[in-house]
Design a protein around this motif. Structure first.
Motif, PDB file in Angstrom:
ATOM      1  N   ASP A   1       0.807  -1.230   0.000  1.00 26.09           N
ATOM      2  CA  ASP A   1       0.000   0.000   0.000  1.00 26.09           C
ATOM      3  C   ASP A   1       0.835   1.274   0.000  1.00 26.09           C
ATOM      4  OD1 ASP A   1      -2.424  -1.408  -0.010  1.00 26.09           O
ATOM      5  OD2 ASP A   1      -2.323  -1.686   2.168  1.00 26.09           O
TER       6      ASP A   1
ATOM      7  N   THR B   1       5.099  -0.457  -6.600  1.00 28.30           N
ATOM      8  CA  THR B   1       4.197  -1.493  -7.085  1.00 28.30           C
ATOM      9  C   THR B   1       4.808  -2.842  -6.756  1.00 28.30           C
ATOM     10  OG1 THR B   1       3.420  -0.104  -8.902  1.00 28.30           O
ATOM     11  CG2 THR B   1       3.040  -2.476  -9.112  1.00 28.30           C
TER      12      THR B   1
ATOM     13  N   GLY C   1       4.352  10.581   0.238  1.00 29.71           N
ATOM     14  CA  GLY C   1       3.481   9.471  -0.099  1.00 29.71           C
ATOM     15  C   GLY C   1       3.115   8.743   1.114  1.00 29.71           C
TER      16      GLY C   1
ATOM     17  N   ALA D   1       9.264   6.723   1.331  1.00 39.83           N
ATOM     18  CA  ALA D   1       7.946   7.105   0.812  1.00 39.83           C
ATOM     19  C   ALA D   1       7.371   8.293   1.590  1.00 39.83           C
ATOM     20  CB  ALA D   1       6.993   5.914   0.870  1.00 39.83           C
TER      21      ALA D   1
ATOM     22  N   GLU E   1       2.526   4.295  -1.629  1.00 43.06           N
ATOM     23  CA  GLU E   1       2.415   5.067  -2.862  1.00 43.06           C
ATOM     24  C   GLU E   1       3.775   5.139  -3.544  1.00 43.06           C
ATOM     25  OE1 GLU E   1       1.367   9.580  -4.280  1.00 43.06           O
ATOM     26  OE2 GLU E   1       0.486   8.845  -2.415  1.00 43.06           O
ATOM     27  N   GLY E   2       3.789   4.905  -4.839  1.00 39.07           N
ATOM     28  CA  GLY E   2       5.027   4.970  -5.613  1.00 39.07           C
ATOM     29  C   GLY E   2       5.736   3.633  -5.726  1.00 39.07           C
TER      30      GLY E   2
ATOM     31  N   GLU F   1       7.400   7.186 -10.924  1.00 41.30           N
ATOM     32  CA  GLU F   1       7.777   8.598 -10.970  1.00 41.30           C
ATOM     33  C   GLU F   1       9.258   8.831 -11.241  1.00 41.30           C
ATOM     34  OE1 GLU F   1       6.395  10.470  -7.369  1.00 41.30           O
ATOM     35  OE2 GLU F   1       4.632   9.208  -7.342  1.00 41.30           O
TER      36      GLU F   1
END
Length: 121
Positions: free
Chosen positions: A14, A19, A121, A116, A16-17, A40
């Motif tokens: 979970d 995967t 994020g 993060a 962000e940024g 990004e």
């Protein structure tokens, strides 16, 4: 390696940024590598953040096959290979050595979460 991968899966899914890659249901991966995609254009930034904390990472496939010298003139594609290009720019493999202790794996996830949070994020 599966134990470490499961820890990474839970901790990183979970963020962000980041995967976390998935595998088909019923597959039993060996986790020779534990690779995530860093979005990004920030893969190298995350790798440096981890290196500064004594955590080794690797980019095993920095160049897509169709651009490798060994495949020049042999690799043919109909249309673009944008997904391959993008993946090669985003892949980062985290430590998944079978001798890695749970606390060491948690240090990896903590460092990723720290990175993060620095980027908002």
């Amino acid at each position: 390696r599966r134990r470490i991968a499961a820890l990474y899966d839970r901790a990183l899914r979970d963020i962000e940024g980041i995967t976390v890659l998935t595998h088909p249901q019923g597959a039993l991966p060996t986790y020779n590598q534990y690779t995530v995609l860093v979005g990004e254009g920030r893969r190298d930034e995350l790798a440096e953040h981890l290196r500064e904390r004594g955590i080794a990472t690797a980019v095993y496939y920095p160049v897509p096959l169709h651009r490798m010298e060994a495949f020049r003139g042999r690799a043919k594609a109909h249309g673009g290979l944008g997904h391959s290009e993008k993946a090669c720019a985003q892949v980062l493999s985290l430590p998944v050595d079978p001798l890695l202790e749970p606390g060491e794996a948690e240090s990896v996830t903590t460092a990723v979460m720290e990175w993060a949070s620095k980027k908002g994020g």
